[in-house]
Write a protein that holds these residues in place. Structure first.
Motif, PDB file in Angstrom:
ATOM      1  N   ALA A 325       0.836  -1.036   0.289  1.00 11.52           N
ATOM      2  CA  ALA A 325       0.078  -0.159   0.081  1.00 11.52           C
ATOM      3  C   ALA A 325       0.948   1.306  -0.081  1.00 11.52           C
ATOM      4  N   LEU A 326       1.775   1.193   0.664  1.00 12.72           N
ATOM      5  CA  LEU A 326       2.713   2.497   0.938  1.00 12.72           C
ATOM      6  C   LEU A 326       3.633   2.562  -0.629  1.00 12.72           C
ATOM      7  N   ASN A 327       3.772   1.299  -0.999  1.00 10.63           N
ATOM      8  CA  ASN A 327       4.462   1.410  -2.480  1.00 10.63           C
ATOM      9  C   ASN A 327       3.545   2.026  -3.583  1.00 10.63           C
ATOM     10  N   ALA A 328       2.103   1.804  -3.364  1.00 12.73           N
ATOM     11  CA  ALA A 328       1.385   2.348  -4.403  1.00 12.73           C
ATOM     12  C   ALA A 328       1.372   3.762  -4.156  1.00 12.73           C
ATOM     13  N   TYR A 349       5.214  12.572   6.369  1.00 14.50           N
ATOM     14  CA  TYR A 349       4.836  11.556   7.140  1.00 14.50           C
ATOM     15  C   TYR A 349       5.587  10.110   6.978  1.00 14.50           C
ATOM     16  N   LEU A 350       6.196  10.039   5.944  1.00 12.92           N
ATOM     17  CA  LEU A 350       6.684   8.583   5.386  1.00 12.92           C
ATOM     18  C   LEU A 350       7.401   7.891   6.656  1.00 12.92           C
ATOM     19  N   PRO A 351       8.365   8.699   7.133  1.00 12.50           N
ATOM     20  CA  PRO A 351       9.450   8.066   7.961  1.00 12.50           C
ATOM     21  C   PRO A 351       8.417   7.560   9.416  1.00 12.50           C
ATOM     22  N   THR A 352       7.590   8.600   9.829  1.00 14.05           N
ATOM     23  CA  THR A 352       6.953   8.373  10.964  1.00 14.05           C
ATOM     24  C   THR A 352       5.894   6.889  10.589  1.00 14.05           C
ATOM     25  N   LEU A 353       5.133   6.965   9.574  1.00 12.78           N
ATOM     26  CA  LEU A 353       4.341   6.093   9.068  1.00 12.78           C
ATOM     27  C   LEU A 353       4.969   4.726   8.998  1.00 12.78           C
ATOM     28  N   ALA A 355       7.468   3.462  10.624  1.00 13.88           N
ATOM     29  CA  ALA A 355       7.672   3.418  12.010  1.00 13.88           C
ATOM     30  C   ALA A 355       6.606   2.806  12.715  1.00 13.88           C
ATOM     31  N   LEU A 356       5.648   3.533  12.641  1.00 12.33           N
ATOM     32  CA  LEU A 356       4.336   2.892  13.382  1.00 12.33           C
ATOM     33  C   LEU A 356       3.621   1.731  12.837  1.00 12.33           C
ATOM     34  N   LEU A 357       4.068   1.338  11.486  1.00 17.31           N
ATOM     35  CA  LEU A 357       3.666   0.054  11.067  1.00 17.31           C
ATOM     36  C   LEU A 357       4.626  -0.935  11.109  1.00 17.31           C
ATOM     37  N   ASP A 358       5.904  -0.761  11.824  1.00 21.00           N
ATOM     38  CA  ASP A 358       7.035  -1.720  12.105  1.00 21.00           C
ATOM     39  C   ASP A 358       7.190  -2.133  10.651  1.00 21.00           C
ATOM     40  N   LEU A 359       7.406  -1.295   9.767  1.00 21.14           N
ATOM     41  CA  LEU A 359       8.338  -1.778   8.623  1.00 21.14           C
ATOM     42  C   LEU A 359       9.455  -1.629   8.563  1.00 21.14           C
TER      43      LEU A 359
END
Length: 359
Positions: A325-328, A349-353, A355-359
């Motif tokens: 989904a992030l790649n999309a 927001y990408l770095p925080t997002l 981290a929040l999703l544990d990716l």
């Protein structure tokens, strides 16, 4: 030894005989590297990419390999490994393998080979909505059958809207039953999505949702085993699948609002932070004059997928679905100009997002 190489790009590196004992290689890209005879005792290889790596003769004793990525060309010939850890805890490595004692000569290589077993399913009608349907199918199947590794699956494009999904399973898993369940639940979910779209677009029509009408349709898909492919017909008895492409990006907003509200209701710090970011992404998509309606729809579907997965605990969350989904979203913003509101918001927001999703 003991150095921190977190996230480092070491692809293709010549590390033959290197002393990497205790090294931190979390998320490192080691694809194609030569690690023959290297000392990796006690190293942390969590989330590392080790495709096509040659570990021949290396020492992997007490290494942590949680969520690392290997393939059939990753070589473990003559490795030394008495104990391996498959989980990383806050204060050390967890879940040692084997469950008792130590690996004897050749046993670690055999154990790794068994980890690579998969159930392979060909899935049709696979647009972005198919990702969500597959994630739901894997979740439901894992709740019913033992031996599914929800963190180890991938998809490979075979044709337009046709993909090969490979889901990791244990050697003792009931592969035929798992294959059938994933296929059933996948097409079941697609049908639910399509019928819900019909209700949103045609509220005057009476559309029976499949959840109430037919919970167990008969489905036979294409099972791929090794080099042999056995084809079958998709037979959804009494079910009319409506393509979810008909759902407009406007109607998706209602779904996203509901899911984000559910995230906020969980009342955890991570849930609230995630809800805030997803709301910002949703607003930027709707107000983006650069994106076409089709691009907005795709972006909103990605946000909805992240929101749905965000409601789950870290252990239940399908990380690869979140990554796709992030790649999309990243793919959409890469194709537009810097004046895109979504591009600006995602960059913020990408770095925080992540981290929040544990990716």
């Amino acid at each position: 030894s003991g150095k921190d190489y977190t996230g480092a790009n070491l692809s293709g590196a010549n590390l033959k005989g290197a002393n990497l004992a205790g090294a931190i290689l979390i998320g490192a890209n080691l694809n194609g590297a030569d690690l023959t005879d290297a000392n990796l005792e006690g190293a942390n290889l969590s989330k590392a990419q080790v495709l096509d790596v040659d570990f021949s003769g290396a020492n992997l004793t007490e290494t942590c390999i949680e969520d690392w990525s290997i393939n059939s060309r990753t070589s473990f010939k003559d490795v030394t490994c008495k104990i391996i850890y498959i989980k990383q805890g806050k204060h050390g490595f967890l879940e040692p393998k084997p469950d008792s004692g130590e690996f004897q000569d050749g046993e670690f290589e055999q154990w790794i080979d068994e980890l690579q077993e998969t159930v392979d399913v060909l899935l049709h009608d696979f647009d972005f909505g198919g990702w969500k349907a597959l994630g739901t199918a894997i979740d439901k199947t894992a709740n019913k059958y033992q031996g599914i590794n929800k963190s180890r699956w991938k998809i490979e494009q075979k044709d337009e809207n046709i993909v090969l999904a490979q889901i990791g399973v244990s050697p003792t898993a009931d592969k035929p039953a798992i294959h059938q369940s994933i296929t059933n639940n996948y097409y079941n979910e697609l049908s639910i999505q399509g019928n819900k779209a019909n209700i949103l677009l045609n509220p005057s029509e009476k559309v029976e949702i499949m959840e109430n009408k037919n919970e167990n349709p008969t489905v036979s898909g294409d099972l791929v085993s090794g080099d042999k492919t056995t084809s079958g017909n998709v037979n959804l008895s009494g079910v009319n699948i409506t393509n979810s492409d008909h759902m407009s990006w406007v109607n998706l907003n209602g779904q996203i609002n509901n899911t984000i509200q559910q995230l906020q209701d969980i009342k955890t710090e991570k849930g609230e932070d995630l809800a805030t970011i997803l709301t910002a992404l949703q607003e930027s998509i709707n107000g983006d004059s650069v994106l076409s309606e089709a691009q907005k729809k795709e972006a909103l579907e990605a946000v909805e997928t992240i929101a749905e997965e965000g409601k789950k605990t870290s252990g239940e969350r399908l990380r690869k679905l979140c990554s796709m989904a992030l790649n999309a979203l990243k793919g959409l913003t890469a194709a537009v100009t810097d004046t895109s509101k979504l591009a600006t918001t995602l960059k913020t927001y990408l770095p925080t997002l992540t981290a929040l999703l544990d990716l």
